[in-house]
Design a protein around this motif. Structure first.
Motif, PDB file in Angstrom:
ATOM      1  N   PHE A  57      -5.042  22.401 -24.292  1.00 37.69           N
ATOM      2  CA  PHE A  57      -4.469  21.273 -24.496  1.00 37.69           C
ATOM      3  C   PHE A  57      -3.142  21.505 -23.958  1.00 37.69           C
ATOM      4  O   PHE A  57      -2.250  19.868 -23.011  1.00 37.69           O
ATOM      5  CB  PHE A  57      -4.853  20.750 -26.003  1.00 37.69           C
ATOM      6  N   TRP A  58      -2.181  22.195 -24.083  1.00 31.25           N
ATOM      7  CA  TRP A  58      -0.618  22.354 -24.071  1.00 31.25           C
ATOM      8  C   TRP A  58      -0.644  22.203 -22.152  1.00 31.25           C
ATOM      9  O   TRP A  58      -0.561  21.638 -21.851  1.00 31.25           O
ATOM     10  CB  TRP A  58      -0.429  23.519 -24.184  1.00 31.25           C
ATOM     11  N   GLY A  59      -1.852  22.981 -21.307  1.00 36.91           N
ATOM     12  CA  GLY A  59      -1.493  23.414 -20.090  1.00 36.91           C
ATOM     13  C   GLY A  59      -1.913  22.064 -19.852  1.00 36.91           C
ATOM     14  O   GLY A  59      -1.006  21.154 -19.005  1.00 36.91           O
ATOM     15  N   ALA A  60      -3.058  20.898 -20.210  1.00 29.64           N
ATOM     16  CA  ALA A  60      -2.992  20.287 -19.256  1.00 29.64           C
ATOM     17  C   ALA A  60      -2.679  18.929 -20.137  1.00 29.64           C
ATOM     18  O   ALA A  60      -1.685  17.844 -18.831  1.00 29.64           O
ATOM     19  CB  ALA A  60      -4.903  19.737 -20.214  1.00 29.64           C
ATOM     20  N   ALA A  61      -1.535  18.765 -20.910  1.00 29.29           N
ATOM     21  CA  ALA A  61      -0.897  17.750 -21.041  1.00 29.29           C
ATOM     22  C   ALA A  61       0.795  18.113 -19.944  1.00 29.29           C
ATOM     23  O   ALA A  61       1.169  17.134 -19.610  1.00 29.29           O
ATOM     24  CB  ALA A  61      -0.112  17.776 -22.374  1.00 29.29           C
ATOM     25  N   PHE A  62       1.184  19.111 -19.537  1.00 35.63           N
ATOM     26  CA  PHE A  62       1.726  19.845 -18.685  1.00 35.63           C
ATOM     27  C   PHE A  62       1.476  19.224 -17.683  1.00 35.63           C
ATOM     28  O   PHE A  62       2.774  18.687 -17.229  1.00 35.63           O
ATOM     29  CB  PHE A  62       2.291  21.440 -18.825  1.00 35.63           C
ATOM     30  N   ALA A  63       0.196  19.893 -17.029  1.00 41.06           N
ATOM     31  CA  ALA A  63       0.330  19.418 -16.265  1.00 41.06           C
ATOM     32  C   ALA A  63       0.109  17.942 -15.316  1.00 41.06           C
ATOM     33  O   ALA A  63       0.509  17.086 -14.597  1.00 41.06           O
ATOM     34  CB  ALA A  63      -1.394  20.526 -15.654  1.00 41.06           C
ATOM     35  N   LEU A  64      -0.508  17.237 -16.461  1.00 42.54           N
ATOM     36  CA  LEU A  64       0.618  15.614 -16.306  1.00 42.54           C
ATOM     37  C   LEU A  64       1.406  14.651 -16.343  1.00 42.54           C
ATOM     38  O   LEU A  64       1.298  13.846 -16.576  1.00 42.54           O
ATOM     39  CB  LEU A  64      -0.962  14.725 -16.945  1.00 42.54           C
ATOM     40  N   GLY A  65       2.286  15.681 -16.474  1.00 43.20           N
ATOM     41  CA  GLY A  65       3.767  14.932 -16.155  1.00 43.20           C
ATOM     42  C   GLY A  65       4.372  14.988 -17.630  1.00 43.20           C
ATOM     43  O   GLY A  65       5.425  15.385 -17.990  1.00 43.20           O
ATOM     44  N   SER A  66       3.129  15.409 -19.087  1.00 39.42           N
ATOM     45  CA  SER A  66       4.159  15.888 -20.769  1.00 39.42           C
ATOM     46  C   SER A  66       5.564  16.889 -20.554  1.00 39.42           C
ATOM     47  O   SER A  66       4.561  18.432 -20.046  1.00 39.42           O
ATOM     48  CB  SER A  66       3.314  15.946 -21.394  1.00 39.42           C
TER      49      SER A  66
END
Length: 201
Positions: A154-163
């Protein structure tokens, strides 16, 4: 007294050359026409590629379902083959209907939306980051367990999407991962690998 008729003048070399050149250029212009028409036809019917993909998936699902090892002592009309057989047959039907529609001139509408700029190129960096996050989760879920691997997902997906909220995103990812693990493992009875936190939850 009769005046003799002069003999016909033979065609000049320049006329013959011009005629030959015209004939050659005409035949040359006609040669690439079928290839160009074929490319144009394929471009106008590019949705047929989706039909081929659906057909391949349907055949794969049906083959896997028909070759599935089934317990002969199972009772009831609905067995483990029922759902994959229905899905495979549905994929074949959709592929056939879509192919007929495309060949009759049907075309899908272009992507439109307020927040979509069709002139911008694809964001391959985000795609590669998301793919890496999913692959990393698949590798780490066994040794680390779902709570930790899910939090990283979840953290990696949020980081990849720009957060870039490093003070908030890890905490939210951990809470979502732990709640998901507890719901599936404890309430729904779907076992998930717990990893080092197996005895905690």
């Amino acid at each position: 007294m009769t005046t003799p008729t002069p003999p016909p003048t033979p065609p000049s070399a320049s006329t013959t050359t011009t005629s030959t050149t015209t004939s050659t250029s005409t035949s040359t212009d006609k040669t690439p026409a079928p290839a160009s028409e074929r490319r144009s036809w394929l471009r106008d019917h590019s949705e047929l590629g989706v039909c081929v993909l659906l057909l391949a998936l349907g055949v794969l699902v049906l083959t896997d379902a028909l070759t599935m090892d089934v317990d002969i002592t199972q009772r009831g009309p609905v067995g483990p083959r029922t759902v994959p057989l229905c899905v495979g047959a549905g994929l074949l039907v959709v592929a056939a209907l879509l192919a007929v529609d495309v060949l009759r001139g049907g075309r899908g509408q272009a992507e439109t939306g307020e927040d979509i700029d069709l002139s911008e190129p694809a964001d391959w960096r985000t795609v590669v980051l998301l793919a890496g996050v999913f692959l990393g989760t698949a590798v780490l879920i066994e040794p680390l367990g779902f709570p930790i691997a899910g939090a990283l997902l979840f953290w990696g997906a949020a980081f990849a999407l720009g957060s870039r909220r490093f003070d908030r995103d890890p905490l939210i990812a951990a809470v979502v991962s732990f709640v998901t693990y507890a719901v599936f493992n404890n309430l729904l009875g779907v076992p998930l690998p717990g990893g080092p936190l197996m005895g905690v939850l």
